[in-house]
Scaffold this active site. Sequence first.
Site, PDB file in Angstrom:
ATOM      1  N   ASP A   1       0.831  -1.225   0.000  1.00 43.03           N
ATOM      2  CA  ASP A   1       0.000   0.000   0.000  1.00 43.03           C
ATOM      3  C   ASP A   1       0.855   1.260   0.000  1.00 43.03           C
ATOM      4  O   ASP A   1       0.368   2.323   0.389  1.00 43.03           O
ATOM      5  CB  ASP A   1      -0.887   0.072   1.263  1.00 43.03           C
ATOM      6  CG  ASP A   1      -2.055  -0.870   1.203  1.00 43.03           C
ATOM      7  OD1 ASP A   1      -2.265  -1.474   0.140  1.00 43.03           O
ATOM      8  OD2 ASP A   1      -2.744  -1.006   2.227  1.00 43.03           O
TER       9      ASP A   1
ATOM     10  N   CYS B   1     -23.281 -16.521  -8.371  1.00 43.35           N
ATOM     11  CA  CYS B   1     -23.417 -16.090  -6.967  1.00 43.35           C
ATOM     12  C   CYS B   1     -23.498 -14.558  -6.881  1.00 43.35           C
ATOM     13  O   CYS B   1     -22.872 -13.843  -7.648  1.00 43.35           O
ATOM     14  CB  CYS B   1     -22.196 -16.587  -6.174  1.00 43.35           C
ATOM     15  SG  CYS B   1     -22.153 -16.016  -4.462  1.00 43.35           S
TER      16      CYS B   1
ATOM     17  N   CYS C   1     -22.485 -11.401  -1.908  1.00 48.98           N
ATOM     18  CA  CYS C   1     -21.871 -10.178  -1.372  1.00 48.98           C
ATOM     19  C   CYS C   1     -22.703  -8.939  -1.705  1.00 48.98           C
ATOM     20  O   CYS C   1     -22.860  -8.052  -0.868  1.00 48.98           O
ATOM     21  CB  CYS C   1     -20.449 -10.021  -1.884  1.00 48.98           C
ATOM     22  SG  CYS C   1     -20.297 -10.129  -3.665  1.00 48.98           S
TER      23      CYS C   1
ATOM     24  N   CYS D   1     -24.329  -6.498   1.388  1.00 44.10           N
ATOM     25  CA  CYS D   1     -23.815  -5.154   1.712  1.00 44.10           C
ATOM     26  C   CYS D   1     -24.941  -4.303   2.310  1.00 44.10           C
ATOM     27  O   CYS D   1     -25.964  -4.090   1.662  1.00 44.10           O
ATOM     28  CB  CYS D   1     -23.260  -4.491   0.454  1.00 44.10           C
ATOM     29  SG  CYS D   1     -22.732  -2.796   0.778  1.00 44.10           S
TER      30      CYS D   1
ATOM     31  N   CYS E   1     -19.165 -15.161   1.773  1.00 43.35           N
ATOM     32  CA  CYS E   1     -18.602 -15.566   0.471  1.00 43.35           C
ATOM     33  C   CYS E   1     -18.183 -17.040   0.557  1.00 43.35           C
ATOM     34  O   CYS E   1     -17.483 -17.436   1.489  1.00 43.35           O
ATOM     35  CB  CYS E   1     -17.406 -14.698   0.124  1.00 43.35           C
ATOM     36  SG  CYS E   1     -16.547 -15.269  -1.362  1.00 43.35           S
TER      37      CYS E   1
HETATM   38  S1  SF4 Z   1     -19.942 -13.763  -2.318  1.00 42.84           S
HETATM   39 FE1  SF4 Z   1     -17.899 -14.337  -3.124  1.00 42.84          FE
HETATM   40  S2  SF4 Z   1     -18.321 -15.851  -4.736  1.00 42.84           S
HETATM   41 FE2  SF4 Z   1     -20.252 -14.830  -4.272  1.00 42.84          FE
HETATM   42  S3  SF4 Z   1     -20.366 -13.167  -5.783  1.00 42.84           S
HETATM   43 FE3  SF4 Z   1     -19.434 -12.315  -3.941  1.00 42.84          FE
HETATM   44  S4  SF4 Z   1     -17.237 -12.499  -4.243  1.00 42.84           S
HETATM   45 FE4  SF4 Z   1     -18.234 -13.863  -5.728  1.00 42.84          FE
HETATM   46  S1  SF4 Z   2     -20.165  -1.418   3.261  1.00 39.83           S
HETATM   47 FE1  SF4 Z   2     -19.299  -3.333   4.014  1.00 39.83          FE
HETATM   48  S2  SF4 Z   2     -20.350  -4.878   2.806  1.00 39.83           S
HETATM   49 FE2  SF4 Z   2     -20.604  -2.961   1.718  1.00 39.83          FE
HETATM   50  S3  SF4 Z   2     -18.917  -2.867   0.255  1.00 39.83           S
HETATM   51 FE3  SF4 Z   2     -18.249  -1.782   2.095  1.00 39.83          FE
HETATM   52  S4  SF4 Z   2     -17.157  -3.340   3.272  1.00 39.83           S
HETATM   53 FE4  SF4 Z   2     -18.402  -4.437   1.745  1.00 39.83          FE
END
Ligand code: SF4
Ligand code: SF4
Length: 317
Positions: free
Chosen positions: A133, A191, A194, A198, A248
């Site tokens: 970073d 899938c 995620c 969120c 995930c």
């Molecule tokens: S949860 Fe993991 S496997 Fe599923 S869409 Fe998101 S990044 Fe891809």
């Molecule tokens: S708010 Fe949390 S779940 Fe949403 S993108 Fe950011 S880190 Fe991921």
Amino acid sequence: MNTPEPSPSLARAIRREARRLGFSAAGFSAPPPGGRATERFRAMLREERHGEMAYLETGLEARERPELLLPELKTVVSLAMSYHQDPPGWNRRISRYALTADYHAVLRRKAEELLEAIGELAGSRPNACITVDSAPVLEKEWGERSALGRTGKNTLLIVPSAGSYVFLAELLLDMEIPEERPPLPNPCGSCRICLDACPTGALLEPGKLDARRCISYLTGELKREFTTEEASMIGGRLFGCDACQERCPHNQRPLIKADPAFEPREELLGLEPERILGMGRSEFRRLFAGTPILRIGLRRLRRNARAVLANEGKPID
Ligand code: SF4
Ligand code: SF4
């Protein structure tokens, strides 16, 4: 530099050494990084999805031309190190990666050791630039090109057998390390766990993040006071957010777990906002010494704590 003729066995030997040092995976690629990644990066800036992280607006040229960071650049060694752990008693108010030692120092030290080992394996030490970073590089792009991992819909690099709870580092070398590896398959398929997980809608679409809505950015990067909307978005989180990684499939029972350097700090597992509002500067420095949270300072951590209490309808003293 003058080195013996490089061979694919050198890559294998370096990878073995990287694993011995605690890296979960290592990959090798050669410049240039490719226009698609830089175009995606430019689009993020154009659409202002980087929020107030002005530092991302600098170093665009080096992102496109990494040889500006190291003349005669021949190989980028991409490195990943797992910090995956599920400590008992963790209340999830602090993100996994912040419960432990600051990864910058740990990865830099290990990358320096790996550089020494590369020098011994190759017969002479190459000129190098180590980044954790610390320099403008398109690290996920390098990681994909070297088959270290593939970026998922949550915008994070997913490393086979390790998942996405990994820290990344790069070694830029003026030495050829040939290796041909086929690109990894798309890790997501149909899938979308995620995106649905969120809590703020920060993942606008697969692979597209708006940092301005992301709890990790709001609690860890944003320097000013919150607007009312920003304060409500952080929910119950004091620092960071793992919601787009928790469920995930690649993070369920990965074969490679956290390096022992990332042992979680017992005292941080159940930390509550009331304690943060009650602490002084010396306790703050003691409690968070050597962790990523020290970097944001007590003022911003208190801001986060006040927002959490308000979101949970609790009194703010
Ligand atoms: S949860 Fe993991 S496997 Fe599923 S869409 Fe998101 S990044 Fe891809
Ligand atoms: S708010 Fe949390 S779940 Fe949403 S993108 Fe950011 S880190 Fe991921």
